[in-house]
Motif scaffolding. Structure first.
Motif, PDB file in Angstrom:
ATOM      1  N   ILE A  31       0.804  -1.159  -0.206  1.00 53.57           N
ATOM      2  CA  ILE A  31       0.121   0.014  -0.095  1.00 53.57           C
ATOM      3  C   ILE A  31       0.839   1.273  -0.113  1.00 53.57           C
ATOM      4  CG2 ILE A  31      -1.700   1.271   1.214  1.00 53.57           C
ATOM      5  CD1 ILE A  31      -2.434  -1.344   2.664  1.00 53.57           C
ATOM      6  N   ARG A  32       0.611   1.951  -0.899  1.00 52.49           N
ATOM      7  CA  ARG A  32       1.229   3.439  -0.788  1.00 52.49           C
ATOM      8  C   ARG A  32       0.249   4.515  -0.470  1.00 52.49           C
ATOM      9  NH1 ARG A  32       4.748   4.065  -6.227  1.00 52.49           N
ATOM     10  NH2 ARG A  32       4.942   6.446  -5.350  1.00 52.49           N
ATOM     11  N   LEU A  33       0.763   5.532   0.238  1.00 53.36           N
ATOM     12  CA  LEU A  33      -0.021   6.806   0.585  1.00 53.36           C
ATOM     13  C   LEU A  33       0.679   8.003   0.468  1.00 53.36           C
ATOM     14  CD1 LEU A  33       0.522   7.535   3.775  1.00 53.36           C
ATOM     15  CD2 LEU A  33      -0.927   5.801   4.046  1.00 53.36           C
ATOM     16  N   THR A  34       0.311   9.306   0.510  1.00 51.18           N
ATOM     17  CA  THR A  34       0.944  10.287   0.523  1.00 51.18           C
ATOM     18  C   THR A  34       0.466  11.104   1.795  1.00 51.18           C
ATOM     19  OG1 THR A  34      -0.255  11.642  -1.090  1.00 51.18           O
ATOM     20  CG2 THR A  34       1.798  10.308  -1.629  1.00 51.18           C
ATOM     21  N   CYS A  35       1.227  11.810   2.466  1.00 46.07           N
ATOM     22  CA  CYS A  35       0.715  12.723   3.461  1.00 46.07           C
ATOM     23  C   CYS A  35       1.614  14.080   3.418  1.00 46.07           C
ATOM     24  CB  CYS A  35       0.746  11.974   4.718  1.00 46.07           C
ATOM     25  SG  CYS A  35       2.555  11.722   5.404  1.00 46.07           S
ATOM     26  N   ARG A  36       0.921  15.054   4.042  1.00 51.34           N
ATOM     27  CA  ARG A  36       1.327  16.373   4.039  1.00 51.34           C
ATOM     28  C   ARG A  36       2.367  16.560   5.207  1.00 51.34           C
ATOM     29  NH1 ARG A  36      -3.391  20.722   4.848  1.00 51.34           N
ATOM     30  NH2 ARG A  36      -4.171  19.763   3.016  1.00 51.34           N
ATOM     31  N   GLY A  37       3.435  16.939   4.935  1.00 54.39           N
ATOM     32  CA  GLY A  37       4.372  17.239   5.888  1.00 54.39           C
ATOM     33  C   GLY A  37       3.960  18.403   6.719  1.00 54.39           C
ATOM     34  N   GLY A  38       4.656  18.549   7.716  1.00 51.76           N
ATOM     35  CA  GLY A  38       4.627  19.751   8.853  1.00 51.76           C
ATOM     36  C   GLY A  38       3.519  19.266   9.613  1.00 51.76           C
ATOM     37  N   LEU A  39       2.967  17.975   9.809  1.00 49.27           N
ATOM     38  CA  LEU A  39       1.915  17.748  10.629  1.00 49.27           C
ATOM     39  C   LEU A  39       2.085  16.755  11.699  1.00 49.27           C
ATOM     40  CD1 LEU A  39      -1.132  18.369   8.272  1.00 49.27           C
ATOM     41  CD2 LEU A  39      -0.439  19.920  10.118  1.00 49.27           C
ATOM     42  N   GLY A  40       3.280  15.806  11.519  1.00 47.19           N
ATOM     43  CA  GLY A  40       3.549  14.834  12.186  1.00 47.19           C
ATOM     44  C   GLY A  40       2.782  13.662  11.779  1.00 47.19           C
ATOM     45  N   LEU A  41       2.296  13.655  10.586  1.00 46.03           N
ATOM     46  CA  LEU A  41       1.681  12.498  10.070  1.00 46.03           C
ATOM     47  C   LEU A  41       2.409  11.347   9.684  1.00 46.03           C
ATOM     48  CD1 LEU A  41      -1.089  14.340   7.776  1.00 46.03           C
ATOM     49  CD2 LEU A  41      -1.423  13.093   9.869  1.00 46.03           C
ATOM     50  N   GLU A  42       3.653  11.619   9.295  1.00 36.86           N
ATOM     51  CA  GLU A  42       4.845  10.592   9.071  1.00 36.86           C
ATOM     52  C   GLU A  42       4.957   9.785  10.244  1.00 36.86           C
ATOM     53  OE1 GLU A  42       6.757  14.517   7.373  1.00 36.86           O
ATOM     54  OE2 GLU A  42       5.241  14.049   9.036  1.00 36.86           O
ATOM     55  N   ARG A  43       5.163  10.172  11.458  1.00 37.70           N
ATOM     56  CA  ARG A  43       5.375   9.546  12.525  1.00 37.70           C
ATOM     57  C   ARG A  43       4.114   8.600  12.802  1.00 37.70           C
ATOM     58  NH1 ARG A  43       7.268  14.539  13.713  1.00 37.70           N
ATOM     59  NH2 ARG A  43       5.437  15.013  15.055  1.00 37.70           N
ATOM     60  N   PHE A  44       2.711   9.143  12.657  1.00 39.47           N
ATOM     61  CA  PHE A  44       1.724   8.290  12.985  1.00 39.47           C
ATOM     62  C   PHE A  44       1.888   7.057  12.153  1.00 39.47           C
ATOM     63  CE2 PHE A  44      -2.540   7.085  11.560  1.00 39.47           C
ATOM     64  CZ  PHE A  44      -2.816   6.471  12.717  1.00 39.47           C
ATOM     65  N   TYR A  45       2.198   7.518  10.523  1.00 42.24           N
ATOM     66  CA  TYR A  45       1.871   6.187   9.593  1.00 42.24           C
ATOM     67  C   TYR A  45       3.240   5.193   9.955  1.00 42.24           C
ATOM     68  CZ  TYR A  45      -1.776   8.719   7.030  1.00 42.24           C
ATOM     69  OH  TYR A  45      -2.927   8.741   6.799  1.00 42.24           O
ATOM     70  N   GLU A  46       4.404   5.757  10.318  1.00 35.59           N
ATOM     71  CA  GLU A  46       5.743   4.992  10.588  1.00 35.59           C
ATOM     72  C   GLU A  46       5.112   3.935  11.973  1.00 35.59           C
ATOM     73  OE1 GLU A  46       8.554   7.748  11.122  1.00 35.59           O
ATOM     74  OE2 GLU A  46       9.045   7.774   8.993  1.00 35.59           O
ATOM     75  N   SER A  47       4.508   4.423  12.747  1.00 34.88           N
ATOM     76  CA  SER A  47       4.051   3.791  13.998  1.00 34.88           C
ATOM     77  C   SER A  47       2.851   2.471  13.545  1.00 34.88           C
ATOM     78  CB  SER A  47       3.527   4.537  15.128  1.00 34.88           C
ATOM     79  OG  SER A  47       2.319   5.046  14.738  1.00 34.88           O
ATOM     80  N   CYS A  48       2.392   2.815  12.562  1.00 35.16           N
ATOM     81  CA  CYS A  48       1.655   1.686  11.975  1.00 35.16           C
ATOM     82  C   CYS A  48       2.055   0.657  10.951  1.00 35.16           C
ATOM     83  CB  CYS A  48       0.178   2.513  11.108  1.00 35.16           C
ATOM     84  SG  CYS A  48      -0.739   3.259  12.439  1.00 35.16           S
ATOM     85  N   GLY A  49       3.440   0.856  10.840  1.00 35.54           N
ATOM     86  CA  GLY A  49       4.196   0.146   9.927  1.00 35.54           C
ATOM     87  C   GLY A  49       4.478   0.508   8.616  1.00 35.54           C
ATOM     88  N   TYR A  50       4.142   1.740   8.107  1.00 35.47           N
ATOM     89  CA  TYR A  50       4.442   2.414   7.139  1.00 35.47           C
ATOM     90  C   TYR A  50       6.057   2.921   7.101  1.00 35.47           C
ATOM     91  CZ  TYR A  50      -0.008   2.179   5.088  1.00 35.47           C
ATOM     92  OH  TYR A  50      -1.367   1.702   4.793  1.00 35.47           O
ATOM     93  N   LYS A  51       6.676   2.957   5.838  1.00 35.33           N
ATOM     94  CA  LYS A  51       7.981   3.658   5.879  1.00 35.33           C
ATOM     95  C   LYS A  51       7.947   4.494   4.993  1.00 35.33           C
ATOM     96  CE  LYS A  51      12.470   2.374   4.395  1.00 35.33           C
ATOM     97  NZ  LYS A  51      13.321   1.345   3.899  1.00 35.33           N
ATOM     98  N   GLU A  52       8.654   5.749   5.198  1.00 31.99           N
ATOM     99  CA  GLU A  52       8.809   6.914   4.155  1.00 31.99           C
ATOM    100  C   GLU A  52       9.721   6.427   3.404  1.00 31.99           C
ATOM    101  OE1 GLU A  52      10.683  11.082   3.963  1.00 31.99           O
ATOM    102  OE2 GLU A  52       9.799  10.901   5.777  1.00 31.99           O
ATOM    103  N   VAL A  53       9.294   6.481   1.673  1.00 34.26           N
ATOM    104  CA  VAL A  53      10.148   6.137   0.969  1.00 34.26           C
ATOM    105  C   VAL A  53      10.176   7.529  -0.161  1.00 34.26           C
ATOM    106  CG1 VAL A  53       9.476   3.683   0.802  1.00 34.26           C
ATOM    107  CG2 VAL A  53       8.078   5.330  -0.566  1.00 34.26           C
TER     108      VAL A  53
END
Length: 174
Positions: free
Chosen positions: A127-149
């Motif tokens: 699964i791929r998704l995008t998120c808007r930076g500056g809101l901490g969303l990357e940390r949330f998605y990483e905590s759910c198993g997603y990796k920033e690519v």
């Protein structure tokens, strides 16, 4: 009380209006779902129609979470790739949990349900998704198993002199 998730629910007026209200409320609370507040239902309606058309054409699937009162409380759209070299992964779009339900773990539940739904689709490996930076969303998605690519600096302009990164996240399913 946990949400009840349904993949590919019948789209009737109540569901359509529930998703529209959810999207409006999430956007107006500052959620990163394609709009910048303030918005109205009429601002969002054309984008919802595009999603519903993709569903009718078999290019997207809707995962919806209802709360204990039967209200639409969370959504995610799973969008299949049509490019012949990329059919082994899908996009996750418009991931939303209503502000009144945030902080209860429903976002994690929604992502887990989306992962289960994707795993049930023959040939899907990620699964791929995008998120808007500056809101901490990357940390949330990483905590759910997603990796920033990947990341495109300043790709999203939310206001004059307020550009945010477009962050690409991946969840391998295999």
């Amino acid at each position: 009380m946990p949400l009840t998730f349904t993949l590919d629910p019948a789209v009737d007026r109540a569901l359509r209006d529930g998703v529209l209200d959810l999207w409006t409320d999430v956007s107006n609370a500052g959620g990163s779902v394609g709009f910048v507040p303030p918005v109205t239902r009429e601002t969002i309606r054309p984008e919802l129609v595009r999603h519903l058309v993709a569903m009718a054409e078999g290019r997207a699937r809707l995962l919806v979470g209802h709360d204990e009162q039967g209200r639409v409380a969370a959504t995610a759209f799973l969008t299949l790739n049509t490019h012949r070299l990329m059919t082994h992964w899908l996009w996750l779009y418009t991931v939303m949990v209503h502000p009144r339900h945030q902080g209860r773990g429903y976002g994690r539940d929604l992502l887990a349900a989306a992962g289960e739904a994707a795993r049930a689709i023959d040939g899907i490996e990620a699964i791929r998704l995008t998120c808007r930076g500056g809101l901490g969303l990357e940390r949330f998605y990483e905590s759910c198993g997603y990796k920033e690519v990947g990341r495109v600096p300043g790709a999203i302009r939310v206001a004059p002199d307020d550009d945010r990164d477009d962050v690409f996240m991946l969840l391998p399913l295999t």
